[in-house]
Design an enzyme around this catalytic site. Structure first.
Site, PDB file in Angstrom:
ATOM      1  N   ASP A 164       0.973  15.854   4.889  1.00 51.89           N
ATOM      2  CA  ASP A 164      -0.046  15.417   3.937  1.00 51.89           C
ATOM      3  C   ASP A 164       0.186  16.102   2.595  1.00 51.89           C
ATOM      4  OD1 ASP A 164      -3.174  14.135   4.329  1.00 51.89           O
ATOM      5  OD2 ASP A 164      -2.780  15.344   2.544  1.00 51.89           O
ATOM      6  N   GLY A 200     -14.998   7.978   5.976  1.00 52.15           N
ATOM      7  CA  GLY A 200     -14.291   8.741   4.945  1.00 52.15           C
ATOM      8  C   GLY A 200     -12.835   8.351   4.772  1.00 52.15           C
ATOM      9  N   HIS A 247       1.962  -2.510   8.580  1.00 47.95           N
ATOM     10  CA  HIS A 247       0.659  -2.280   7.963  1.00 47.95           C
ATOM     11  C   HIS A 247      -0.481  -2.695   8.897  1.00 47.95           C
ATOM     12  CE1 HIS A 247      -2.227  -1.676   4.696  1.00 47.95           C
ATOM     13  NE2 HIS A 247      -2.860  -2.711   5.228  1.00 47.95           N
ATOM     14  N   HIS A 286      -3.805   5.971   9.852  1.00 48.83           N
ATOM     15  CA  HIS A 286      -3.095   7.253   9.927  1.00 48.83           C
ATOM     16  C   HIS A 286      -3.878   8.207  10.802  1.00 48.83           C
ATOM     17  CE1 HIS A 286      -5.665   7.112   6.343  1.00 48.83           C
ATOM     18  NE2 HIS A 286      -5.890   8.390   6.525  1.00 48.83           N
ATOM     19  N   CYS A 321       0.841  -1.207   0.000  1.00 51.80           N
ATOM     20  CA  CYS A 321       0.000   0.000   0.000  1.00 51.80           C
ATOM     21  C   CYS A 321       0.877   1.260   0.000  1.00 51.80           C
ATOM     22  CB  CYS A 321      -0.987  -0.023   1.164  1.00 51.80           C
ATOM     23  SG  CYS A 321      -0.472   0.833   2.654  1.00 51.80           S
ATOM     24  N   HIS A 330      -4.489  12.017  11.566  1.00 58.72           N
ATOM     25  CA  HIS A 330      -4.305  13.369  11.034  1.00 58.72           C
ATOM     26  C   HIS A 330      -4.001  14.318  12.193  1.00 58.72           C
ATOM     27  CE1 HIS A 330      -6.227  12.756   6.953  1.00 58.72           C
ATOM     28  NE2 HIS A 330      -6.807  11.756   7.589  1.00 58.72           N
ATOM     29  N   HIS A 332      -4.519   2.240   5.402  1.00 60.95           N
ATOM     30  CA  HIS A 332      -3.358   2.030   6.279  1.00 60.95           C
ATOM     31  C   HIS A 332      -3.534   3.099   7.353  1.00 60.95           C
ATOM     32  CE1 HIS A 332       1.229   1.271   6.773  1.00 60.95           C
ATOM     33  NE2 HIS A 332       0.842   2.068   7.760  1.00 60.95           N
ATOM     34  N   CYS A 335       2.689   2.032   3.229  1.00 61.01           N
ATOM     35  CA  CYS A 335       3.789   1.089   3.455  1.00 61.01           C
ATOM     36  C   CYS A 335       4.989   1.489   2.608  1.00 61.01           C
ATOM     37  CB  CYS A 335       3.356  -0.343   3.126  1.00 61.01           C
ATOM     38  SG  CYS A 335       2.400  -1.138   4.428  1.00 61.01           S
TER      39      CYS A 335
HETATM   40  P1  5GP Z   1      -8.034   9.646   4.693  1.00 57.22           P
HETATM   41  O1  5GP Z   1      -9.087  10.277   3.841  1.00 57.22           O
HETATM   42  O2  5GP Z   1      -7.789   8.201   4.299  1.00 57.22           O
HETATM   43  O3  5GP Z   1      -8.271   9.829   6.172  1.00 57.22           O
HETATM   44  O4  5GP Z   1      -6.715  10.468   4.431  1.00 57.22           O
HETATM   45  C1  5GP Z   1      -5.734  10.094   3.519  1.00 57.22           C
HETATM   46  C2  5GP Z   1      -4.803  11.273   3.421  1.00 57.22           C
HETATM   47  O5  5GP Z   1      -3.612  10.834   2.798  1.00 57.22           O
HETATM   48  C3  5GP Z   1      -5.357  12.419   2.571  1.00 57.22           C
HETATM   49  O6  5GP Z   1      -5.390  13.605   3.356  1.00 57.22           O
HETATM   50  C4  5GP Z   1      -4.369  12.518   1.400  1.00 57.22           C
HETATM   51  O7  5GP Z   1      -4.126  13.852   1.001  1.00 57.22           O
HETATM   52  C5  5GP Z   1      -3.130  11.855   1.959  1.00 57.22           C
HETATM   53  N1  5GP Z   1      -2.292  11.185   0.963  1.00 57.22           N
HETATM   54  C6  5GP Z   1      -2.698  10.283   0.033  1.00 57.22           C
HETATM   55  N2  5GP Z   1      -1.656   9.847  -0.704  1.00 57.22           N
HETATM   56  C7  5GP Z   1      -0.561  10.480  -0.228  1.00 57.22           C
HETATM   57  C8  5GP Z   1       0.836  10.438  -0.588  1.00 57.22           C
HETATM   58  O8  5GP Z   1       1.258   9.728  -1.500  1.00 57.22           O
HETATM   59  N3  5GP Z   1       1.680  11.237   0.135  1.00 57.22           N
HETATM   60  C9  5GP Z   1       1.241  12.033   1.169  1.00 57.22           C
HETATM   61  N4  5GP Z   1       2.160  12.762   1.802  1.00 57.22           N
HETATM   62  N5  5GP Z   1      -0.062  12.092   1.533  1.00 57.22           N
HETATM   63  C10 5GP Z   1      -0.948  11.329   0.851  1.00 57.22           C
HETATM   64 ZN    ZN Z   2       0.242  -0.287   4.378  1.00 58.60          ZN
END
Ligand code: 5GP
Ligand code: ZN
Length: 112
Positions: free
Chosen positions: A28, A89, A44, A96, A2, A98, A94, A5
């Site tokens: 982000d 949402g 992961h 995370h 992913c 915020h 994976h 990862c």
């Molecule tokens: P989710 O909506 O899953 O809570 O948040 C995923 C977050 O990952 C989003 O805010 C998106 O901008 C961020 N994101 C997705 N792909 C990447 C990436 O390749 N690099 C970085 N730095 N952030 C990412």
């Molecule tokens: Zn992962």
């Protein structure tokens, strides 16, 4: 593997702001606040639903706090947010955390 990862294994770049043996924090790519950092587990774990390690859970939150201190948003306040699954949402499967700050964040918003 992913996307987070791959970031954890340094296969794709990210702007890293904190790292230890268990977790990684990086900016982000589409920030929705002046400060927008994601704290991930290096291992992961899909989401909070799959999170069972209490130490790891605690580490994610304490690293979120540390990042807020390091990036000078902790005194004014910030938001720590886990999205979980489809209705929560969550777009990247994976876990995370915020870390959002640098402006008033009364409502949850998302970059398009
Ligand atoms: P989710 O909506 O899953 O809570 O948040 C995923 C977050 O990952 C989003 O805010 C998106 O901008 C961020 N994101 C997705 N792909 C990447 C990436 O390749 N690099 C970085 N730095 N952030 C990412
Ligand atoms: Zn992962």
């Amino acid at each position: 593997m992913c996307i987070f990862c791959q970031i954890a294994k340094k296969k794709i770049p990210a702007e890293i702001v904190y790292e230890d043996e268990k977790v990684l924090a990086f900016k982000d790519i589409h920030p929705i606040a002046p400060v927008h950092v994601l704290v991930i587990t290096k291992e992961h774990v899909e989401s909070v639903n799959e999170l069972v390690d209490e130490q790891l859970a605690g580490r994610l939150i304490l690293v979120g706090k540390r990042v807020a201190q390091d990036l000078a948003i902790s005194e004014k306040g910030y938001k720590l947010l886990f999205r979980v699954g489809a209705d929560g949402g969550q777009e990247v499967s994976h876990i995370h955390l915020h870390v959002l700050g640098g402006a008033k964040l009364y409502e949850e918003i998302r970059a398009e």
